[in-house]
Scaffold this active site. Structure first.
Site, PDB file in Angstrom:
ATOM      1  CE1 TYR A  54      19.120  12.075 -44.066  1.00 61.98           C
ATOM      2  CE2 TYR A  54      17.693  11.715 -42.289  1.00 61.98           C
ATOM      3  CZ  TYR A  54      18.982  11.624 -42.814  1.00 61.98           C
ATOM      4  OH  TYR A  54      19.913  11.108 -42.183  1.00 61.98           O
ATOM      5  CD  GLN A 177      23.358  10.053 -37.593  1.00 64.15           C
ATOM      6  OE1 GLN A 177      22.794   9.800 -38.579  1.00 64.15           O
ATOM      7  NE2 GLN A 177      23.009  10.751 -36.646  1.00 64.15           N
ATOM      8  CD1 TRP A 205      25.292   7.010 -40.197  1.00 70.68           C
ATOM      9  CD2 TRP A 205      24.726   5.618 -42.068  1.00 70.68           C
ATOM     10  NE1 TRP A 205      26.010   7.309 -41.492  1.00 70.68           N
ATOM     11  CE2 TRP A 205      25.728   6.639 -42.360  1.00 70.68           C
ATOM     12  CE3 TRP A 205      24.023   5.143 -43.159  1.00 70.68           C
ATOM     13  CZ2 TRP A 205      26.410   6.746 -43.641  1.00 70.68           C
ATOM     14  CZ3 TRP A 205      24.444   5.040 -44.580  1.00 70.68           C
ATOM     15  CH2 TRP A 205      25.782   5.953 -44.682  1.00 70.68           C
ATOM     16  N   PRO A 207      22.786  -0.126 -39.476  1.00 71.95           N
ATOM     17  CG  PRO A 207      21.330  -0.389 -37.882  1.00 71.95           C
ATOM     18  CD  PRO A 207      21.901   0.586 -38.828  1.00 71.95           C
ATOM     19  NE  ARG A 228      17.338   1.245 -48.302  1.00 67.59           N
ATOM     20  CZ  ARG A 228      17.313   1.509 -46.868  1.00 67.59           C
ATOM     21  NH1 ARG A 228      18.766   1.438 -46.060  1.00 67.59           N
ATOM     22  NH2 ARG A 228      16.296   1.781 -46.137  1.00 67.59           N
ATOM     23  CD  GLN A 291      10.107  -3.078 -42.896  1.00 67.41           C
ATOM     24  OE1 GLN A 291      10.144  -1.649 -42.875  1.00 67.41           O
ATOM     25  NE2 GLN A 291      10.712  -3.610 -43.955  1.00 67.41           N
TER      26      GLN A 291
END
Length: 334
Positions: A54, A177, A205, A207, A228, A291
Site C-alpha cells: 500500500y 481475506q 474487504w 464490504p 473513489r 466516516q
C-alpha cells in the site's frame, strides 16, 4: 464494539477493522490519516489492517506512527506480503522464502513494531512451491515476528492444501481475506464451506463494494466530486465494475430497508457481511474521521431474515456469485 474470534484461534479481534488501503500515504494527507486512526481507537476499534504494497510502504509507516502512543498489547495489527515493493526487482514480489523474510523485516521496520498479530499472503503465488512459502511462514512465527498467519483471495483448493502443509509445519492458517459484499458473493459457494471445515475465518474487504452500496452513486448522474469513482490514482479502476446504471438503480432499492433498521446505507452494507458467521471482521477505511464514527454503528446489528431476503430481491442478478472469480495472478506482477 463487538469482538469475534479469528478462526479457530484464541485471538479476539474487533468485528470492524480499520484498513488503510487506498488512503494512507496516497489519497489523504498524513495528519488526516492520523485523525482517522484516532477516531477508530475512540470508537473502540483495536484491529488495524495494512500491507507492505500500500503506497509502496508509506501506508505502514503512517499507521505505525499513528499507533505509536498506544499500548501495543491492546492492539491487533495485520499486514501482508506478495505484491511488488521497493524498486520492484525480480525478487521484490511473490511468496518466495527470500521475499517473505525480507518482507516481514521491512514491514516491522516501517510499522516500528517488534511483531504483527497477523501476517497474510496477499495472493497465492503460482511460481513458488507452496511448501517453500509455508515453511517460511512457519519460521516467521517461530522467530516471534508474527503471531498468526493468514492468506488473501485463495481458492478453496488452495486453502485446503495450504492448511495441510501448515499443520505439518507446526502452525495453522487462521484466516482468509477476500472481497465480500452484498454485490460480490463469490466466496459463499466454496471458500466459506472450506474455511469452516479448516478452522479459518474471513477478514473481508470492500464490504461497501468500493462505496457503491453507500448509495452515493446515482444512476444516470456523474459521480460525486472527490469520490473513489473520480480518483485517478487507482480508486477509479477498482470501482469501475460496479458503475452500471442497472446495478445502481437496484442499490437504491436498499434505501427503505436501511431506513427500516434506522441505518445509513453504508452501515447496512457493513452489517450485511457481519451476518455471515464465518466472517470475523469487516475491513473499513476512511478519508475523514467522521466516516469511522458512522461505520462502527454497524457493529452488533442483527438483520432479520425477511430483510436479508428483501436485500437479495432488490439486488437480483446484479450480484456476482461465480466462485471462479476468486483468482490470483498466474505470474508474479512486475
Amino acid at each position: 464494539m463487538d469482538y469475534r474470534f479469528l478462526g479457530a484461534s484464541g485471538l479476539k479481534i474487533t468485528e470492524i477493522t480499520y484498513g488503510n488501503w487506498l488512503t494512507h500515504g496516497s489519497q489523504v494527507e498524513n495528519d488526516v490519516a492520523a485523525a482517522c486512526v484516532r477516531a477508530a481507537l475512540d470508537a473502540g476499534i483495536t484491529t488495524f489492517d495494512t500491507a507492505d504494497a500500500y503506497a509502496n510502504g508509506a501506508a505502514e509507516e503512517v499507521l505505525g506512527a499513528a499507533l505509536k502512543s498506544q499500548r501495543r498489547e491492546s492492539l491487533e495489527v495485520f499486514t501482508k506480503v506478495y505484491w511488488p515493493v521497493g524498486p520492484k526487482g525480480p525478487n521484490d514480489t511473490g511468496l518466495s522464502r527470500k521475499h517473505i523474510m525480507e518482507g516481514i523485516n521491512g514491514s516491522l521496520r516501517r510499522l516500528d513494531m517488534d511483531y504483527v498479530d497477523l501476517y497474510q499472503a496477499h495472493r497465492y503465488d503460482h511460481e513458488t512451491p507452496l511448501e517453500e512459502t509455508i515453511q517460511a511462514f512457519a519460521d516467521v512465527v517461530r522467530a516471534g515476528k508474527a503471531l498468526y498467519i493468514g492468506v488473501s483471495e485463495w481458492s478453496a483448493a488452495q486453502l485446503r492444501e495450504g492448511q495441510r502443509l501448515a499443520r505439518q509445519a507446526g502452525f495453522s492458517l487462521v484466516s482468509n481475506q477476500p472481497q465480500y459484499s452484498a454485490l460480490w458473493r463469490v466466496i459463499e459457494a466454496e471458500v466459506v464451506p472450506a474455511s469452516r471445515e479448516l478452522g479459518m475465518s474471513q477478514v473481508v474487504w470492500s464490504p461497501m463494494a468500493q462505496g457503491v452500496l453507500s448509495g452515493k452513486y446515482l444512476p444516470g448522474q456523474p459521480a460525486p466530486a472527490g469520490s473513489r469513482a473520480t480518483d485517478e490514482k487507482g480508486g477509479q479502476n477498482t470501482i469501475s465494475r460496479f458503475m452500471d446504471d442497472v446495478l445502481l438503480e437496484r442499490v437504491q432499492k436498499l434505501r427503505p430497508i436501511a431506513d427500516e433498521l434506522a441505518l445509513k446505507m453504508s452501515q447496512l452494507a457493513i452489517a450485511w457481511v457481519l451476518q455471515n458467521p464465518n466472517v470475523a471482521t469487516a475491513l473499513v477505511g476512511a478519508s475523514r474521521p467522521e466516516q469511522v464514527a458512522e461505520n462502527v454503528k454497524a457493529s452488533g446489528v442483527v438483520i432479520p431474515p425477511e430483510l436479508m431476503a428483501a436485500i437479495d430481491d432488490a439486488l437480483g442478478d446484479s450480484v456476482e456469485r461465480d466462485p471462479a472469480m476468486t483468482v490470483s495472478p498466474e505470474k508474479r506482477p512486475a
